[in-house]
Design a protein around this motif. Structure first.
Motif, PDB file in Angstrom:
ATOM      1  N   LYS A  12      47.689  28.972  52.780  1.00  0.00           N
ATOM      2  CA  LYS A  12      47.323  30.332  52.355  1.00  0.00           C
ATOM      3  C   LYS A  12      45.890  30.419  51.889  1.00  0.00           C
ATOM      4  O   LYS A  12      45.206  31.396  52.161  1.00  0.00           O
ATOM      5  N   GLU A  35      47.367  35.171  43.078  1.00  0.00           N
ATOM      6  CA  GLU A  35      48.353  35.137  41.998  1.00  0.00           C
ATOM      7  C   GLU A  35      48.935  33.734  41.903  1.00  0.00           C
ATOM      8  O   GLU A  35      49.048  33.063  42.940  1.00  0.00           O
ATOM      9  N   PRO A  36      49.403  33.258  40.745  1.00  0.00           N
ATOM     10  CA  PRO A  36      49.158  33.942  39.481  1.00  0.00           C
ATOM     11  C   PRO A  36      47.671  33.906  39.164  1.00  0.00           C
ATOM     12  O   PRO A  36      47.010  32.904  39.414  1.00  0.00           O
ATOM     13  N   VAL A  50      50.708  26.779  35.624  1.00  0.00           N
ATOM     14  CA  VAL A  50      50.549  25.778  36.692  1.00  0.00           C
ATOM     15  C   VAL A  50      50.314  24.360  36.186  1.00  0.00           C
ATOM     16  O   VAL A  50      50.333  23.417  36.970  1.00  0.00           O
ATOM     17  N   MET A  66      54.877  35.502  35.045  1.00  0.00           N
ATOM     18  CA  MET A  66      54.346  35.950  36.338  1.00  0.00           C
ATOM     19  C   MET A  66      54.146  37.464  36.315  1.00  0.00           C
ATOM     20  O   MET A  66      53.137  37.980  36.803  1.00  0.00           O
ATOM     21  N   ASP A  91      46.091  36.108  47.885  1.00  0.00           N
ATOM     22  CA  ASP A  91      46.746  34.817  48.091  1.00  0.00           C
ATOM     23  C   ASP A  91      47.935  34.797  47.114  1.00  0.00           C
ATOM     24  O   ASP A  91      47.750  34.561  45.932  1.00  0.00           O
ATOM     25  N   SER A  96      56.415  35.797  45.993  1.00  0.00           N
ATOM     26  CA  SER A  96      56.522  34.460  45.386  1.00  0.00           C
ATOM     27  C   SER A  96      57.516  34.482  44.228  1.00  0.00           C
ATOM     28  O   SER A  96      58.266  33.525  44.045  1.00  0.00           O
ATOM     29  N   PHE A 100      60.480  31.982  44.561  1.00  0.00           N
ATOM     30  CA  PHE A 100      60.510  30.833  43.632  1.00  0.00           C
ATOM     31  C   PHE A 100      61.508  31.061  42.489  1.00  0.00           C
ATOM     32  O   PHE A 100      62.389  30.243  42.270  1.00  0.00           O
TER      33      PHE A 100
END
Ligand code: TMP
Length: 213
Positions: A12, A35-36, A50, A66, A91, A96, A100
């Protein structure tokens, strides 16, 4: 707004940077965001998400962080750029969270949709491109990066296999908004497919090769 989404290591990052360049080369006004993150406050929240141990946050806390980041990103970056008639390339975005936290985590899509409505309302990107490839190949790509933003990568192969299946499921639900692109090919081939998809969707004539600078 055009979103490029998919599993970790799907390419991505490189494809969204190429796409920005292709828009700019064509004389279009465009921004690239992610993101995030994507606004100063959302980048602060990104760091919490992360880095560190995979179990640091449970799925619900991740989802709430998020969406806190997403709200800042929308208010401070996305909506102002769209109001100035710019293309916004992101991106990752809300799919997501669906893939996720909703499907691969154990919250369920319904919980994500309820929070999404509350935080975002009915705003939708014009197109979501999902880059698809086997998670084994994608995860091997992330290992060579070796940065410390690897909290999600370390959730294990089973989790990422569920994330891949989740993105495929999401893409299949609404073919007018989603396009699944085979990302198990070289960068130029995947890039050409993305450009062609965007040209067809928005009646543009972008060329698929970004100018080299
Ligand atoms: P990145 O690697 O694309 O920068 O994203 C960091 C991680 O955040 C990635 O592993 C996917 C995860 N993520 C979610 O779990 N939910 C979300 O809503 C978003 C935007 C990202």
């Amino acid at each position: 707004m055009i979103v490029i989404d998919g599993i970790d290591g799907s390419g991505k990052g490189v494809q969204s940077r190429r796409l920005l360049q292709i828009f700019l080369d064509a004389g279009e006004s465009a921004i690239l965001t992610r993101e995030p993150g994507g606004s100063p406050a959302a980048e602060d929240i990104r760091r919490l998400l992360v880095k560190g141990e995979p179990q640091k946050w449970d799925d619900m806390t991740e989802l709430l962080l998020m969406y806190a980041a997403r709200r800042s990103h929308l208010r401070d970056t996305i909506w102002p750029a769209l109001a100035e008639n710019k293309w916004v390339i992101s991106d990752r975005y809300a799919d997501s969270s669906r893939a996720f936290q909703g499907i691969a985590g154990n919250l369920g899509l319904d919980t994500v949709e309820r929070i999404h409505r509350l935080v975002v309302g009915d705003f939708e990107p014009a197109l979501v491109i999902i880059l698809d490839l086997p998670e084994t190949i994608a995860l091997a790509r992330t290992e060579v990066r070796g940065d410390d933003e690897d909290r999600f990568e370390r959730k294990g192969q089973d989790y990422h296999s569920r994330v891949r299946a989740a993105f495929r499921q999401i893409a299949a639900t609404n073919p007018s908004q989603y396009r699944l692109i085979d990302a198990d090919r070289d960068i130029a081939e995947v890039g050409a497919d993305i450009t062609q998809t965007i040209n067809a969707q928005f009646a543009l004539q972008l060329t698929s090769v970004p100018a080299t600078r």
